[in-house]
Design an enzyme around this catalytic site. Structure first.
Site, PDB file in Angstrom:
ATOM      1  CG  MET A 297      -2.041  -1.204   1.270  1.00  0.00           C
ATOM      2  SD  MET A 297      -3.370  -0.951   2.307  1.00  0.00           S
ATOM      3  CE  MET A 297      -2.720  -0.667   3.680  1.00  0.00           C
TER       4      MET A 297
ATOM      5  CG  LEU B 269       7.569   1.412  -0.815  1.00  0.00           C
ATOM      6  CD1 LEU B 269       8.013   0.952  -2.272  1.00  0.00           C
ATOM      7  CD2 LEU B 269       6.494   0.244  -0.578  1.00  0.00           C
ATOM      8  CG  HIS B 270       8.570   0.307   5.905  1.00  0.00           C
ATOM      9  ND1 HIS B 270       9.024  -1.156   6.060  1.00  0.00           N
ATOM     10  CD2 HIS B 270       7.345   0.222   6.271  1.00  0.00           C
ATOM     11  CE1 HIS B 270       7.911  -1.831   6.381  1.00  0.00           C
ATOM     12  NE2 HIS B 270       6.769  -0.976   6.577  1.00  0.00           N
TER      13      HIS B 270
ATOM     14  CG  HIS C 176       7.114  -2.341   1.870  1.00  0.00           C
ATOM     15  ND1 HIS C 176       6.890  -1.066   2.767  1.00  0.00           N
ATOM     16  CD2 HIS C 176       5.922  -2.741   2.064  1.00  0.00           C
ATOM     17  CE1 HIS C 176       5.608  -0.938   3.010  1.00  0.00           C
ATOM     18  NE2 HIS C 176       4.993  -1.955   2.830  1.00  0.00           N
TER      19      HIS C 176
ATOM     20  N   GLY D 143       4.942 -10.166   4.575  1.00  0.00           N
ATOM     21  CA  GLY D 143       5.985 -10.239   5.648  1.00  0.00           C
ATOM     22  C   GLY D 143       5.197 -10.916   6.938  1.00  0.00           C
TER      23      GLY D 143
ATOM     24  CG  ASP E 290       0.953  -6.985   8.456  1.00  0.00           C
ATOM     25  OD1 ASP E 290       0.340  -6.401   9.095  1.00  0.00           O
ATOM     26  OD2 ASP E 290       1.886  -6.726   7.661  1.00  0.00           O
TER      27      ASP E 290
END
Ligand code: PAF
Length: 251
Positions: free
Chosen positions: A28, A31-32, A35, A145, A148
């Site tokens: 979504m 990004l970090h 991601h 990931g 989640d």
């Protein structure tokens, strides 16, 4: 990196595509490094990596959560180019939900527990968008990931239940140097909350019962949605102000 803003342009490109295997990372945006680690895994394991950025309004059960969700498209695109992603899908909600969200994917057990018990409709919306994106992209491998964790399990189960020809790959949670799980929502924490947030992972790792962890976190200022052991994992969702944080560890 090729960017596709319409479903038609993506389909025209995808149809004759010979690259094998294809990796897909649905996001979504905002990004970090979490991601980026999914993207790097996909790039290492596939001949072609596709990422989607679609802020799926349907999966936000609270208006304020959707309103305050960060959008950072320009910096996202820069990061994707730096990492070497091959294609970016930026579909519009009017095309993704051309049926006005008439058709959805509903799971009747696990999606009602944990986060699902606190976020009505959330997992129905997640499964619905993930199925739509997987059907559009038609990847060999799709990357999710472990942060989640409930989402990951539900996506795995959906893909199995519907005989979908895709391999779901789980990637470990990426953490800040102080242990806080990376999340697009961390930026919403004020300075004081950001310091408090460190306690989430630290407390989760202690060899105490779920009830004791719950009580400790309450004492540290968290509002708890749940601390629960599921199979070999301990999962937590807790709020600091308006920001909801989730995390999990193997037990
Ligand atoms: O994990 C996320 O960012 C979202 O839930 C996903 C899988 C991209 C679906 O909107």
């Amino acid at each position: 990196m090729k960017t596709f803003r319409t479903i038609k342009s993506w389909r025209e490109f995808r149809e004759p595509m010979r690259h094998k295997p294809i990796g897909f990372v649905p996001t979504m945006g905002a990004l970090h490094p979490g991601h980026v680690s999914l993207l790097e895994t996909s790039l290492a394991e596939n001949a072609f990596t596709v990422v989607s950025i679609f802020v799926n309004q349907q999966q936000f059960d609270q208006d304020h959560d959707f309103q305050q969700y960060p959008t950072t498209l320009q910096s996202d695109i820069r990061q994707l180019e730096q990492v070497g992603v091959d294609a970016l899908l930026l579909p519009d909600a009017s095309e993704v939900y051309a049926d006005s969200y008439r058709f959805t994917v509903r799971e009747h057990e696990f999606s009602k527990q944990l986060c699902g018990a606190h976020r009505p409709g959330h997992f129905e919306a997640v499964l619905t968008i993930v199925m739509r994106l997987l059907n559009l992209v038609r990847p060999d491998n799709a990357y999710f990931g472990e942060k989640d964790y409930q989402q990951l399990q539900l996506v795995r189960d959906m893909v199995t239940a519907f005989f979908m020809p895709v391999n779901i790959v789980a990637c470990p949670t990426v953490r800040e140097s102080d242990g806080l799980a990376m999340s697009s929502r961390n930026g919403q924490l004020n300075e004081q909350q950001r310091k408090q947030a460190v306690a989430l992972y630290a407390t989760l790792q202690q060899s105490k019962s779920a009830q004791e962890v719950n009580e400790l976190l309450v004492a540290l200022g968290f509002e708890i949605d749940y601390v629960k052991d599921v199979a070999n994992r301990r999962l937590v969702a807790a709020r600091l102000g308006n920001t909801r944080l989730i995390d999990n560890v193997r037990i």
